[in-house]
Design a protein around this motif. Structure first.
Motif, PDB file in Angstrom:
ATOM      1  N   SER A   1      49.105  14.329   5.300  1.00 28.17           N
ATOM      2  CA  SER A   1      49.209  15.060   4.032  1.00 28.17           C
ATOM      3  C   SER A   1      47.834  15.585   3.655  1.00 28.17           C
ATOM      4  CB  SER A   1      49.769  14.167   2.921  1.00 28.17           C
ATOM      5  OG  SER A   1      48.969  13.023   2.749  1.00 28.17           O
TER       6      SER A   1
ATOM      7  N   ASP B   1      43.823  15.697  -3.577  1.00 29.64           N
ATOM      8  CA  ASP B   1      44.700  14.606  -4.018  1.00 29.64           C
ATOM      9  C   ASP B   1      45.446  13.964  -2.859  1.00 29.64           C
ATOM     10  OD1 ASP B   1      44.011  15.002  -6.697  1.00 29.64           O
ATOM     11  OD2 ASP B   1      45.470  16.623  -6.889  1.00 29.64           O
ATOM     12  N   ARG B   2      45.351  14.594  -1.689  1.00 27.23           N
ATOM     13  CA  ARG B   2      45.914  14.059  -0.456  1.00 27.23           C
ATOM     14  C   ARG B   2      47.426  13.896  -0.486  1.00 27.23           C
ATOM     15  NH1 ARG B   2      41.404   9.695   1.739  1.00 27.23           N
ATOM     16  NH2 ARG B   2      39.669  11.152   1.724  1.00 27.23           N
ATOM     17  N   PHE B   3      48.117  14.869  -1.040  1.00 22.73           N
ATOM     18  CA  PHE B   3      49.570  14.888  -0.900  1.00 22.73           C
ATOM     19  C   PHE B   3      50.042  16.319  -0.683  1.00 22.73           C
ATOM     20  CE2 PHE B   3      48.974  15.009  -5.565  1.00 22.73           C
ATOM     21  CZ  PHE B   3      49.752  16.106  -5.907  1.00 22.73           C
TER      22      PHE B   3
ATOM     23  N   ASN C   1      53.457  19.103  -1.113  1.00 18.37           N
ATOM     24  CA  ASN C   1      54.730  19.391  -1.753  1.00 18.37           C
ATOM     25  C   ASN C   1      55.599  20.216  -0.815  1.00 18.37           C
ATOM     26  OD1 ASN C   1      54.171  18.139  -4.208  1.00 18.37           O
ATOM     27  ND2 ASN C   1      53.190  19.944  -5.039  1.00 18.37           N
TER      28      ASN C   1
ATOM     29  N   GLN D   1      57.436  15.479  -3.044  1.00 18.02           N
ATOM     30  CA  GLN D   1      56.008  15.201  -2.884  1.00 18.02           C
ATOM     31  C   GLN D   1      55.835  14.101  -1.841  1.00 18.02           C
ATOM     32  OE1 GLN D   1      53.466  15.225  -6.454  1.00 18.02           O
ATOM     33  NE2 GLN D   1      52.819  13.185  -5.829  1.00 18.02           N
ATOM     34  N   TYR D   2      55.005  14.382  -0.848  1.00 14.46           N
ATOM     35  CA  TYR D   2      54.785  13.448   0.254  1.00 14.46           C
ATOM     36  C   TYR D   2      53.318  13.082   0.353  1.00 14.46           C
ATOM     37  CZ  TYR D   2      53.888  12.123   5.148  1.00 14.46           C
ATOM     38  OH  TYR D   2      53.444  11.493   6.286  1.00 14.46           O
ATOM     39  N   SER D   3      53.039  11.779   0.355  1.00 18.19           N
ATOM     40  CA  SER D   3      51.683  11.282   0.589  1.00 18.19           C
ATOM     41  C   SER D   3      51.698  10.493   1.887  1.00 18.19           C
ATOM     42  CB  SER D   3      51.221  10.370  -0.552  1.00 18.19           C
ATOM     43  OG  SER D   3      51.182  11.087  -1.768  1.00 18.19           O
TER      44      SER D   3
ATOM     45  N   ASN E   1      46.448   7.934   4.406  1.00 14.72           N
ATOM     46  CA  ASN E   1      45.104   8.519   4.379  1.00 14.72           C
ATOM     47  C   ASN E   1      44.000   7.487   4.555  1.00 14.72           C
ATOM     48  OD1 ASN E   1      45.905  11.323   3.753  1.00 14.72           O
ATOM     49  ND2 ASN E   1      46.726  10.383   1.906  1.00 14.72           N
TER      50      ASN E   1
END
Length: 203
Positions: free
Chosen positions: A108, A164-166, A168, A183-185, A188
């Motif tokens: 992500s 923000d490391r995600f 959409n 929303q995918y995280s 990391n």
């Protein structure tokens, strides 16, 4: 012609007026309009909810696709001994090619510290690599959204929040601002877990 013949002619002549007049009376029309109005008030919300439910189902389908793909790519990374690497180029198959993964999962974001630079150009390059990996792994007909107000014209839009490391996943006809996306995280940092959040207030 005599009067008698004229009377017989009158008696034998069929009536011109029909006894089966067709049509609605004013009262019947008013009743029909009232019934149709009630039906539309009751049925319209049902159709609106069905449309919203369909959009939510699409988002749930994407969540399932990403989860399944993560399991597959993790197994590929494990076989190549790259599942613990923060950023690794993993060979997915002869017909697919390779993709960048973070800790063996769909990225992500690519941690900037690992790239050795925090310049704006590196941030753009990182987002491009994340987008390329996602579309390749999931085989998506997608477009790379440049901002949160861009409306998706293809099957999916992908907006990457690098800092923000995600990511959409936005379905066709919506933007991130619309409030209908997944929303995918990814992972990391070591010890992280994959996080999904369904944003469906605008569906």
């Amino acid at each position: 012609m005599s009067n008698e013949a004229a009377k017989d002619d009158i008696v034998l002549r069929p009536s011109v007026r029909s006894t089966t007049d067709s049509g609605f009376t004013l009262v019947e029309l008013v009743i029909m309009i009232v019934i149709l109005g009630i039906l539309s008030v009751v049925a319209a919300p049902k159709f609106i909810n069905l449309k919203s439910d369909a959009h939510r189902s699409v988002l749930h389908g994407m969540k399932g696709a990403v989860s399944s793909a993560n399991q597959l790519v993790y197994s590929k990374a494990s076989l190549q001994g790259k599942e613990r690497q923060a950023v690794a180029d993993v060979q997915l198959g002869a017909d697919i090619g390779s993709a960048v993964l973070t800790y063996g999962h769909i990225p992500s974001a690519l941690p900037m510290a690992l790239k050795g630079s925090t310049s704006n150009q590196d941030s753009v390059d990182s987002g491009t690599k994340v987008y390329a990996s996602i579309t390749q792994i999931l085989a998506l007909d997608a477009e790379h959204l440049k901002d949160e107000s861009s409306v998706v014209t293809r099957q999916w839009g992908i907006f990457i929040h690098g800092t923000d490391r995600f990511v959409n996943f936005v379905p066709r006809g919506f933007s991130v601002d619309s409030g209908c996306h997944l929303q995918y995280s990814g992972i990391n940092a070591e010890g992280d877990a994959v996080i999904f959040e369904l944003i469906d207030s605008g569906c």
